[in-house]
Scaffold this motif. Structure first.
Motif, PDB file in Angstrom:
ATOM      1  N   VAL A 108       0.826  -1.205   0.000  1.00  0.00           N
ATOM      2  CA  VAL A 108       0.000   0.000   0.000  1.00  0.00           C
ATOM      3  C   VAL A 108       0.860   1.255   0.000  1.00  0.00           C
ATOM      4  CG1 VAL A 108      -1.650   1.355   1.329  1.00  0.00           C
ATOM      5  CG2 VAL A 108      -1.946  -1.121   1.129  1.00  0.00           C
ATOM      6  N   LEU A 109       1.797   1.279   0.926  1.00  0.00           N
ATOM      7  CA  LEU A 109       2.686   2.436   0.991  1.00  0.00           C
ATOM      8  C   LEU A 109       3.487   2.574  -0.303  1.00  0.00           C
ATOM      9  CD1 LEU A 109       4.010   4.774   2.492  1.00  0.00           C
ATOM     10  CD2 LEU A 109       5.648   3.139   3.439  1.00  0.00           C
ATOM     11  N   GLY A 110       3.922   1.452  -0.798  1.00  0.00           N
ATOM     12  CA  GLY A 110       4.723   1.465  -2.016  1.00  0.00           C
ATOM     13  C   GLY A 110       3.983   2.098  -3.180  1.00  0.00           C
ATOM     14  N   GLU A 111       2.713   1.798  -3.286  1.00  0.00           N
ATOM     15  CA  GLU A 111       1.949   2.398  -4.380  1.00  0.00           C
ATOM     16  C   GLU A 111       1.802   3.898  -4.203  1.00  0.00           C
ATOM     17  OE1 GLU A 111      -1.625   0.471  -5.514  1.00  0.00           O
ATOM     18  OE2 GLU A 111      -0.819  -1.539  -5.175  1.00  0.00           O
ATOM     19  N   ALA A 112       1.582   4.286  -2.970  1.00  0.00           N
ATOM     20  CA  ALA A 112       1.496   5.724  -2.698  1.00  0.00           C
ATOM     21  C   ALA A 112       2.816   6.398  -3.020  1.00  0.00           C
ATOM     22  CB  ALA A 112       1.115   5.957  -1.241  1.00  0.00           C
ATOM     23  N   LEU A 113       3.882   5.727  -2.687  1.00  0.00           N
ATOM     24  CA  LEU A 113       5.205   6.281  -2.963  1.00  0.00           C
ATOM     25  C   LEU A 113       5.435   6.405  -4.461  1.00  0.00           C
ATOM     26  CD1 LEU A 113       7.307   4.356  -0.303  1.00  0.00           C
ATOM     27  CD2 LEU A 113       7.263   6.836  -0.579  1.00  0.00           C
ATOM     28  N   GLU A 114       5.043   5.388  -5.171  1.00  0.00           N
ATOM     29  CA  GLU A 114       5.250   5.421  -6.618  1.00  0.00           C
ATOM     30  C   GLU A 114       4.418   6.524  -7.270  1.00  0.00           C
ATOM     31  OE1 GLU A 114       4.536   1.476  -7.980  1.00  0.00           O
ATOM     32  OE2 GLU A 114       6.295   0.674  -6.956  1.00  0.00           O
ATOM     33  N   ASN A 115       3.234   6.718  -6.734  1.00  0.00           N
ATOM     34  CA  ASN A 115       2.428   7.834  -7.201  1.00  0.00           C
ATOM     35  C   ASN A 115       3.183   9.141  -7.031  1.00  0.00           C
ATOM     36  OD1 ASN A 115       0.033   7.311  -8.401  1.00  0.00           O
ATOM     37  ND2 ASN A 115      -1.042   6.937  -6.473  1.00  0.00           N
ATOM     38  N   ARG A 116       3.639   9.333  -5.824  1.00  0.00           N
ATOM     39  CA  ARG A 116       4.329  10.557  -5.494  1.00  0.00           C
ATOM     40  C   ARG A 116       5.630  10.710  -6.273  1.00  0.00           C
ATOM     41  NH1 ARG A 116       8.603  11.938  -2.957  1.00  0.00           N
ATOM     42  NH2 ARG A 116       8.757  13.924  -1.846  1.00  0.00           N
ATOM     43  N   MET A 117       6.185   9.588  -6.649  1.00  0.00           N
ATOM     44  CA  MET A 117       7.491   9.639  -7.293  1.00  0.00           C
ATOM     45  C   MET A 117       7.464  10.259  -8.666  1.00  0.00           C
ATOM     46  SD  MET A 117       9.929   6.481  -6.412  1.00  0.00           S
ATOM     47  CE  MET A 117       8.723   5.238  -6.760  1.00  0.00           C
ATOM     48  N   LEU A 144       2.018  10.989   3.936  1.00  0.00           N
ATOM     49  CA  LEU A 144       2.560   9.756   3.355  1.00  0.00           C
ATOM     50  C   LEU A 144       3.197   8.903   4.448  1.00  0.00           C
ATOM     51  CD1 LEU A 144       2.683   8.608   0.508  1.00  0.00           C
ATOM     52  CD2 LEU A 144       4.937   9.647   0.241  1.00  0.00           C
ATOM     53  N   GLY A 145       3.915   9.573   5.308  1.00  0.00           N
ATOM     54  CA  GLY A 145       4.581   8.854   6.388  1.00  0.00           C
ATOM     55  C   GLY A 145       3.613   8.131   7.310  1.00  0.00           C
ATOM     56  N   LYS A 146       2.460   8.738   7.467  1.00  0.00           N
ATOM     57  CA  LYS A 146       1.457   8.095   8.326  1.00  0.00           C
ATOM     58  C   LYS A 146       0.991   6.774   7.736  1.00  0.00           C
ATOM     59  CE  LYS A 146      -0.170  12.428  10.294  1.00  0.00           C
ATOM     60  NZ  LYS A 146      -1.201  13.485  10.219  1.00  0.00           N
ATOM     61  N   MET A 147       1.152   6.647   6.438  1.00  0.00           N
ATOM     62  CA  MET A 147       0.773   5.387   5.811  1.00  0.00           C
ATOM     63  C   MET A 147       1.729   4.258   6.177  1.00  0.00           C
ATOM     64  SD  MET A 147      -0.358   6.651   2.018  1.00  0.00           S
ATOM     65  CE  MET A 147      -0.875   4.982   1.602  1.00  0.00           C
ATOM     66  N   ALA A 148       2.777   4.616   6.847  1.00  0.00           N
ATOM     67  CA  ALA A 148       3.714   3.575   7.276  1.00  0.00           C
ATOM     68  C   ALA A 148       3.272   2.931   8.584  1.00  0.00           C
ATOM     69  CB  ALA A 148       5.122   4.159   7.425  1.00  0.00           C
ATOM     70  N   GLU A 149       2.326   3.557   9.226  1.00  0.00           N
ATOM     71  CA  GLU A 149       1.911   3.036  10.532  1.00  0.00           C
ATOM     72  C   GLU A 149       1.415   1.584  10.489  1.00  0.00           C
ATOM     73  OE1 GLU A 149      -0.989   5.360  12.728  1.00  0.00           O
ATOM     74  OE2 GLU A 149       0.080   4.788  14.546  1.00  0.00           O
ATOM     75  N   PRO A 150       0.591   1.226   9.504  1.00  0.00           N
ATOM     76  CA  PRO A 150       0.178  -0.186   9.440  1.00  0.00           C
ATOM     77  C   PRO A 150       1.366  -1.142   9.354  1.00  0.00           C
ATOM     78  CG  PRO A 150      -1.179   1.143   7.988  1.00  0.00           C
ATOM     79  CD  PRO A 150      -0.093   2.045   8.482  1.00  0.00           C
TER      80      PRO A 150
END
Lengths: 123, 123
Positions: free
Chosen positions: A100-109, B87-93
């Motif tokens: 999940v985070l990875g996809e958000a990161l890739e979006n932002r990237m 974005l960082g908050k998405m790391a919580e899970p």
DNA sequence: CTGAATCCTTTGTGATACTG
DNA sequence: CAGTATCACAAAGGATTCAG
């Protein structure tokens, strides 16, 4: 269910997991083994550019830490199969959350840089 | 041309997260920043034996990757505060899942050894 | 095929000294 | 306090070779 990291007690288990999953390929190994059990060579192929030495080492450590199981068929033509243990299956939520985070990161990237440079491929 | 993306495509976001969180202190940094914003020195203290050089570097990378925010108060006596971004908050899970696994690991570690000591005593 | 053994390069991180 | 610059070292990982 509170989405809140309990203030201090939680940091130790996190560190434990950190140690156990520390290593360039371990998380990926677990990811592929969560799909299905795989043999050494198969893992090597789907992980990408990992040396036999490193793969062996990380598999051994994961096994020792109880996350994966190693089954040696003890045949003349060596056959060894790796799979996730019950403990290893507990890593799946981590993988999912990382996805999940990875996809958000890739979006932002699309705007930023640091990671986009060396996209590791499989094979 | 049909760019046929196999199931392996799912591993890419995981790898992205892997890259971004790769570093001995990054996960811990995020953990402490999820509790509350913290200053450089405060982070340094609660993380433990991290050098200023390393802490600086990992903070910069986390910032560049969009996981944390850096606020410089620009006073004479330097004051900088770090906090997690959206974005960082998405790391919580991820942290939570790591905590769960970590506890299971610690339970199991009553029988096994590799991690129980601070540094691996194998070789 | 699944490793083990050896050597070597790269990367990460700490120690120390210094600055605004 | 919050860094920066430089050096040094250990650990991680790859390449190669060898073996059952």
């Amino acid at each position: 269910m509170e989405t809140k990291v309990s203030k201090k007690a939680a940091s130790c288990p996190v560190e434990t997991t950190l140690k156990v999953l520390s290593g360039r390929w371990k998380v990926l190994i677990i990811q592929f083994l969560l799909e299905r059990p795989r043999r050494f060579g198969e893992l090597s192929r789907c992980l990408g550019p990992v040396s036999a030495r490193t793969l062996t080492k990380q598999l051994r450590e994961l096994e020792e830490d109880g996350l994966i199981l190693r089954k040696d068929f003890e045949q003349i033509s060596p056959k060894v199969e790796y799979s996730v243990s019950e403990l290893g299956k507990m890593a799946e939520p981590i993988l999912l959350a990382m996805g999940v985070l990875g996809e958000a990161l890739e979006n932002r990237m699309e705007k930023s840089s640091r990671i986009s440079k060396k996209t590791d491929a499989h094979g």
